[in-house]
Design a protein around this motif. Structure first.
Motif, mmCIF file in Angstrom:
data_model
loop_
_atom_site.group_PDB
_atom_site.id
_atom_site.type_symbol
_atom_site.label_atom_id
_atom_site.label_comp_id
_atom_site.label_asym_id
_atom_site.label_seq_id
_atom_site.Cartn_x
_atom_site.Cartn_y
_atom_site.Cartn_z
ATOM 1 N N PHE A 1 0.819 -1.216 0.000
ATOM 2 C CA PHE A 1 0.000 0.000 0.000
ATOM 3 C C PHE A 1 0.854 1.269 0.000
ATOM 4 C CE2 PHE A 1 -2.850 -3.224 1.672
ATOM 5 C CZ PHE A 1 -4.028 -2.955 0.991
ATOM 6 N N ALA A 2 2.171 1.122 0.154
ATOM 7 C CA ALA A 2 3.048 2.299 0.145
ATOM 8 C C ALA A 2 3.020 2.941 -1.236
ATOM 9 C CB ALA A 2 4.470 1.893 0.499
ATOM 10 N N ALA A 3 2.814 4.243 -1.269
ATOM 11 C CA ALA A 3 2.707 4.961 -2.547
ATOM 12 C C ALA A 3 4.111 5.268 -3.066
ATOM 13 C CB ALA A 3 1.905 6.237 -2.359
ATOM 14 N N GLN A 4 4.781 4.233 -3.612
ATOM 15 C CA GLN A 4 6.135 4.423 -4.111
ATOM 16 C C GLN A 4 6.168 5.153 -5.448
ATOM 17 O OE1 GLN A 4 7.865 0.471 -3.990
ATOM 18 N NE2 GLN A 4 8.512 0.775 -1.865
ATOM 19 N N GLN A 5 5.137 4.963 -6.243
ATOM 20 C CA GLN A 5 4.999 5.684 -7.510
ATOM 21 C C GLN A 5 3.579 6.235 -7.592
ATOM 22 O OE1 GLN A 5 7.360 6.043 -9.925
ATOM 23 N NE2 GLN A 5 8.925 4.634 -9.183
ATOM 24 N N LEU A 6 3.458 7.490 -8.007
ATOM 25 C CA LEU A 6 2.153 8.090 -8.257
ATOM 26 C C LEU A 6 1.982 8.261 -9.760
ATOM 27 C CD1 LEU A 6 1.967 10.882 -5.519
ATOM 28 C CD2 LEU A 6 0.912 8.614 -5.472
ATOM 29 N N ILE A 7 0.811 7.917 -10.249
ATOM 30 C CA ILE A 7 0.486 8.054 -11.661
ATOM 31 C C ILE A 7 -0.603 9.110 -11.810
ATOM 32 C CG2 ILE A 7 -0.135 6.847 -13.774
ATOM 33 C CD1 ILE A 7 2.331 5.689 -12.406
ATOM 34 N N PHE A 8 -0.349 10.074 -12.683
ATOM 35 C CA PHE A 8 -1.319 11.129 -13.002
ATOM 36 C C PHE A 8 -1.650 11.040 -14.489
ATOM 37 C CE2 PHE A 8 1.883 12.625 -10.040
ATOM 38 C CZ PHE A 8 1.184 13.209 -9.009
ATOM 39 N N ALA A 9 -2.773 11.570 -14.870
ATOM 40 C CA ALA A 9 -3.080 11.690 -16.294
ATOM 41 C C ALA A 9 -4.035 12.853 -16.526
ATOM 42 C CB ALA A 9 -3.684 10.401 -16.841
ATOM 43 N N HIS A 10 -3.834 13.528 -17.651
ATOM 44 C CA HIS A 10 -4.721 14.596 -18.109
ATOM 45 C C HIS A 10 -5.203 14.249 -19.510
ATOM 46 C CE1 HIS A 10 -2.312 17.689 -15.491
ATOM 47 N NE2 HIS A 10 -3.009 16.838 -14.774
ATOM 48 N N ALA A 11 -6.428 14.603 -19.810
ATOM 49 C CA ALA A 11 -6.965 14.443 -21.160
ATOM 50 C C ALA A 11 -7.831 15.651 -21.482
ATOM 51 C CB ALA A 11 -7.781 13.160 -21.280
ATOM 52 N N ALA A 12 -7.834 16.028 -22.757
ATOM 53 C CA ALA A 12 -8.623 17.194 -23.164
ATOM 54 C C ALA A 12 -8.985 17.097 -24.635
ATOM 55 C CB ALA A 12 -7.848 18.487 -22.898
ATOM 56 N N VAL A 13 -10.100 17.711 -24.979
ATOM 57 C CA VAL A 13 -10.537 17.852 -26.364
ATOM 58 C C VAL A 13 -10.896 19.312 -26.590
ATOM 59 C CG1 VAL A 13 -12.309 17.279 -28.070
ATOM 60 C CG2 VAL A 13 -11.383 15.487 -26.597
ATOM 61 N N THR A 14 -10.341 19.885 -27.645
ATOM 62 C CA THR A 14 -10.730 21.227 -28.077
ATOM 63 C C THR A 14 -11.738 21.100 -29.212
ATOM 64 O OG1 THR A 14 -8.598 22.194 -27.471
ATOM 65 C CG2 THR A 14 -9.931 23.398 -29.073
ATOM 66 N N ASP A 15 -12.944 21.584 -28.990
ATOM 67 C CA ASP A 15 -13.996 21.608 -30.006
ATOM 68 C C ASP A 15 -13.923 22.967 -30.693
ATOM 69 O OD1 ASP A 15 -16.269 21.518 -31.544
ATOM 70 O OD2 ASP A 15 -17.672 21.554 -29.855
ATOM 71 N N VAL A 16 -13.356 22.999 -31.904
ATOM 72 C CA VAL A 16 -13.109 24.272 -32.570
ATOM 73 C C VAL A 16 -14.424 24.966 -32.911
ATOM 74 C CG1 VAL A 16 -12.059 25.387 -34.578
ATOM 75 C CG2 VAL A 16 -10.893 23.468 -33.458
ATOM 76 N N GLN A 17 -15.374 24.251 -33.507
ATOM 77 C CA GLN A 17 -16.651 24.875 -33.875
ATOM 78 C C GLN A 17 -17.423 25.319 -32.634
ATOM 79 O OE1 GLN A 17 -15.313 22.564 -35.685
ATOM 80 N NE2 GLN A 17 -15.427 23.399 -37.751
ATOM 81 N N GLY A 18 -17.380 24.515 -31.597
ATOM 82 C CA GLY A 18 -18.081 24.865 -30.366
ATOM 83 C C GLY A 18 -17.346 25.852 -29.492
ATOM 84 N N GLN A 19 -16.081 26.180 -29.858
ATOM 85 C CA GLN A 19 -15.275 27.145 -29.111
ATOM 86 C C GLN A 19 -15.189 26.769 -27.634
ATOM 87 O OE1 GLN A 19 -13.769 30.471 -30.545
ATOM 88 N NE2 GLN A 19 -13.706 28.705 -31.945
ATOM 89 N N LYS A 20 -14.907 25.482 -27.373
ATOM 90 C CA LYS A 20 -14.895 25.013 -25.981
ATOM 91 C C LYS A 20 -13.823 23.947 -25.793
ATOM 92 C CE LYS A 20 -17.888 23.060 -22.373
ATOM 93 N NZ LYS A 20 -17.490 24.046 -21.353
ATOM 94 N N LEU A 21 -13.196 23.988 -24.624
ATOM 95 C CA LEU A 21 -12.243 22.964 -24.200
ATOM 96 C C LEU A 21 -12.905 22.066 -23.168
ATOM 97 C CD1 LEU A 21 -9.159 22.004 -24.155
ATOM 98 C CD2 LEU A 21 -9.026 23.327 -22.038
#
Length: 311
Positions: free
Chosen positions: A37-57
């Motif tokens: 249970f020792a947190a020897q390695q931490l894993i992070f992740a980010h994901a994103a989509v840019t909708d150009v027509q909708g002008q939104k991230l």
């Protein structure tokens, strides 16, 4: 770390940017602990989509300690898992990367195929990031990845095709103590060339270090030396969420060409305080040459504008 640009293959001609990033960090204080249970390695992740027509991230994030099949980051190959998000290199077809990242409002199901050799950044893959030799990273890129798959937004799925850019970078120490953050871009040019440019900044905006590379469509590579790359902000956008002011249009001078970099939409700020703790801007952008011609697309990343970046 993968960024890219894709178009819907249907008649609606929808345009998207996409970003998926996996991080692994070692927790020094737990390395001698024997508990699973020792947190020897931490894993992070980010994901994103840019909708150009909708002008939104649209964006999301994950975090977990490595182990128990919940979070895995192989040290031998590209085999990454964080809960229900995965990125892996094909076993039968090792030139293919497969990404699956479902989220509440969006999802990425993409296959990305190599079309060019690895691009070693810096000096044979060792990329300096500061005046002291220990401020460096091992760093390679894979530009011009042919990409196909599906992007889903709020329940609507689009068959897409485009180009992606993969970076893999690892380091023990990266930032100079005076570094507030960095500006970076990776651009796939329409003719098959690839451009990388970056600078690390102080709180006053002065460059501590800079660099990058240009590989032509013929495979000829130029590695930029310190002092050969300059970033000049041309237009800024202020985030309504953080009040941070980001340069969303730049003039970038390199040894091969002077470019203008324009954000496709201004609001591409990501709040990752629930995982890495940072707020930063990363988004789909256009590359324009000195003749005013659009010559490529890729991603611009800017950190340290909402608060000093700490790694």
């Amino acid at each position: 770390y993968i960024t890219g640009h894709a178009n819907s293959r249907a008649s609606d001609h929808r345009e998207f940017g996409f970003q998926l990033t996996f991080f692994r960090t070692r927790v020094d204080a737990t390395q001698t602990m024997q508990s699973k249970f020792a947190a020897q390695q931490l894993i992070f992740a980010h994901a994103a989509v840019t909708d150009v027509q909708g002008q939104k991230l649209w964006h999301d994030q994950r975090i977990a300690r490595a182990g128990f099949g919940v979070a895995v980051a192989s040290m031998e190959d590209t085999q990454l898992k964080l809960k229900d998000w995965t990125l892996q290199r094909g076993t039968v077809e090792p030139s293919r990367y497969i990404a699956s990242l479902p989220s509440h409002d969006f999802a990425l199901q993409l296959q990305m195929n190599e079309t060019q050799p690895l691009l070693l950044q810096g000096q044979h893959g060792l990329s300096r990031k500061g005046p002291e030799t220990r401020q460096a990273s091992y760093y390679y890129s894979q530009p011009q990845l042919n990409t196909r798959g599906k992007i889903t937004l709020q329940g609507q799925t689009f068959d897409v095709a485009g180009k992606a850019w993969l970076d893999h970078e690892w380091s023990e120490e990266l930032l100079h103590p005076d570094a507030q953050g960095w500006d970076w871009m990776g651009m796939n040019l329409d003719d098959g060339s690839a451009l990388t440019a970056f600078q690390l900044r102080t709180v006053n905006g002065n460059a501590i270090w800079d660099g990058g590379s240009f590989r032509s469509a013929k495979g000829e590579t130029t590695i930029f030396k310190r002092g050969e790359v300059t970033f000049k902000p041309l237009r800024r956008w202020t985030s309504p969420l953080t009040q941070a002011s980001y340069p969303v249009e730049w003039q970038v001078n390199t040894p091969t060409e002077t470019y203008r970099v324009n954000a496709v939409i201004d609001n591409q700020e990501l709040d990752s305080r629930a995982s890495t703790g940072a707020v930063y801007w990363e988004g789909l952008s256009e590359l324009v040459d000195s003749h005013g011609q659009r010559v490529g697309r890729g991603y611009l990343e800017m950190t340290g504008y909402a608060a000093a970046l700490r790694l």
